[in-house]
Design a protein around this motif. Structure first.
Motif, PDB file in Angstrom:
ATOM      1  N   GLU A   1       0.831  -1.210   0.000  1.00 51.78           N
ATOM      2  CA  GLU A   1       0.000   0.000   0.000  1.00 51.78           C
ATOM      3  C   GLU A   1       0.863   1.256   0.000  1.00 51.78           C
ATOM      4  O   GLU A   1       0.555   2.229  -0.701  1.00 51.78           O
ATOM      5  N   ALA A   2       1.933   1.244   0.779  1.00 52.01           N
ATOM      6  CA  ALA A   2       2.838   2.399   0.819  1.00 52.01           C
ATOM      7  C   ALA A   2       3.482   2.633  -0.547  1.00 52.01           C
ATOM      8  O   ALA A   2       3.595   3.779  -1.002  1.00 52.01           O
ATOM      9  N   ALA A   3       3.885   1.562  -1.211  1.00 50.89           N
ATOM     10  CA  ALA A   3       4.489   1.692  -2.538  1.00 50.89           C
ATOM     11  C   ALA A   3       3.467   2.192  -3.560  1.00 50.89           C
ATOM     12  O   ALA A   3       3.790   3.001  -4.434  1.00 50.89           O
TER      13      ALA A   3
ATOM     14  N   LEU B   1       1.699   6.864  -6.946  1.00 48.71           N
ATOM     15  CA  LEU B   1       0.707   7.851  -7.390  1.00 48.71           C
ATOM     16  C   LEU B   1       1.202   9.280  -7.291  1.00 48.71           C
ATOM     17  O   LEU B   1       0.704  10.159  -8.010  1.00 48.71           O
ATOM     18  N   THR B   2       2.157   9.521  -6.425  1.00 47.28           N
ATOM     19  CA  THR B   2       2.648  10.881  -6.218  1.00 47.28           C
ATOM     20  C   THR B   2       4.078  11.090  -6.713  1.00 47.28           C
ATOM     21  O   THR B   2       4.593  12.208  -6.620  1.00 47.28           O
ATOM     22  N   ALA B   3       4.691  10.048  -7.230  1.00 50.45           N
ATOM     23  CA  ALA B   3       6.099  10.126  -7.642  1.00 50.45           C
ATOM     24  C   ALA B   3       6.267  10.839  -8.981  1.00 50.45           C
ATOM     25  O   ALA B   3       5.343  10.921  -9.784  1.00 50.45           O
ATOM     26  N   ASP B   4       7.481  11.323  -9.181  1.00 52.20           N
ATOM     27  CA  ASP B   4       7.842  11.830 -10.498  1.00 52.20           C
ATOM     28  C   ASP B   4       7.682  10.713 -11.512  1.00 52.20           C
ATOM     29  O   ASP B   4       7.846   9.531 -11.179  1.00 52.20           O
ATOM     30  N   ARG B   5       7.390  11.089 -12.726  1.00 49.63           N
ATOM     31  CA  ARG B   5       7.121  10.106 -13.776  1.00 49.63           C
ATOM     32  C   ARG B   5       8.236   9.072 -13.903  1.00 49.63           C
ATOM     33  O   ARG B   5       7.970   7.905 -14.134  1.00 49.63           O
ATOM     34  N   GLY B   6       9.464   9.460 -13.707  1.00 53.16           N
ATOM     35  CA  GLY B   6      10.581   8.542 -13.837  1.00 53.16           C
ATOM     36  C   GLY B   6      10.595   7.428 -12.800  1.00 53.16           C
ATOM     37  O   GLY B   6      11.162   6.366 -13.034  1.00 53.16           O
TER      38      GLY B   6
ATOM     39  N   LEU C   1       8.468   2.200 -11.558  1.00 48.96           N
ATOM     40  CA  LEU C   1       9.211   1.331 -10.641  1.00 48.96           C
ATOM     41  C   LEU C   1       8.434   1.119  -9.349  1.00 48.96           C
ATOM     42  O   LEU C   1       8.296  -0.014  -8.873  1.00 48.96           O
ATOM     43  N   LEU C   2       7.907   2.188  -8.786  1.00 53.19           N
ATOM     44  CA  LEU C   2       7.168   2.068  -7.539  1.00 53.19           C
ATOM     45  C   LEU C   2       5.884   1.253  -7.715  1.00 53.19           C
ATOM     46  O   LEU C   2       5.511   0.478  -6.830  1.00 53.19           O
ATOM     47  N   ALA C   3       5.236   1.400  -8.848  1.00 52.60           N
ATOM     48  CA  ALA C   3       4.044   0.598  -9.125  1.00 52.60           C
ATOM     49  C   ALA C   3       4.415  -0.880  -9.252  1.00 52.60           C
ATOM     50  O   ALA C   3       3.679  -1.761  -8.776  1.00 52.60           O
ATOM     51  N   GLU C   4       5.553  -1.165  -9.865  1.00 52.12           N
ATOM     52  CA  GLU C   4       6.011  -2.549  -9.987  1.00 52.12           C
ATOM     53  C   GLU C   4       6.331  -3.125  -8.605  1.00 52.12           C
ATOM     54  O   GLU C   4       5.999  -4.276  -8.323  1.00 52.12           O
ATOM     55  N   ILE C   5       6.944  -2.319  -7.745  1.00 52.30           N
ATOM     56  CA  ILE C   5       7.237  -2.771  -6.388  1.00 52.30           C
ATOM     57  C   ILE C   5       5.935  -3.061  -5.651  1.00 52.30           C
ATOM     58  O   ILE C   5       5.806  -4.085  -4.971  1.00 52.30           O
ATOM     59  N   ALA C   6       4.951  -2.179  -5.794  1.00 50.62           N
ATOM     60  CA  ALA C   6       3.646  -2.386  -5.150  1.00 50.62           C
ATOM     61  C   ALA C   6       2.999  -3.674  -5.644  1.00 50.62           C
ATOM     62  O   ALA C   6       2.485  -4.466  -4.842  1.00 50.62           O
TER      63      ALA C   6
END
Length: 100
Positions: free
Chosen positions: A65-67, A72-77, A81-86
């Protein structure tokens, strides 16, 4: 991003301790990627109270959930990656909940 790295390191170590090399390998890959992106930062693993598979599943869910929120709020770059981690952490939850 450093918090994602810290969580990945902790989850890797916990999965190793619980002899879940499959999950540990995923967290290790995420930690390596995050480390490359962040450069020369000194990040320690989070201190997490996880003692068994059930508590690992709960912790994976919380960190998935944190990832997701971070993606959702991260820079496009970093968002992909964060969505993949989630997604990977969510898959771990499913795997651990169906563990015999």
């Amino acid at each position: 991003m450093e918090d994602m790295l810290s969580a990945s390191l902790a989850l890797r170590d916990i999965a190793d301790t619980l002899e879940r090399e499959d999950i540990s390998a995923d967290h290790s890959a995420h930690a390596e990627t995050l480390q490359r992106l962040l450069g020369d930062v000194d990040v320690e693993p989070l201190e997490l109270e996880v003692t068994d598979i059930a508590s690992l599943a709960t912790t994976e869910s919380e960190h998935a959930e944190a990832a997701q929120e971070a993606a959702l709020t991260a820079d496009r770059g970093y968002a992909v990656l964060l969505a993949e981690i989630a997604a990977c952490r969510s898959a771990h939850v499913e795997t651990l909940q169906n563990h015999d």
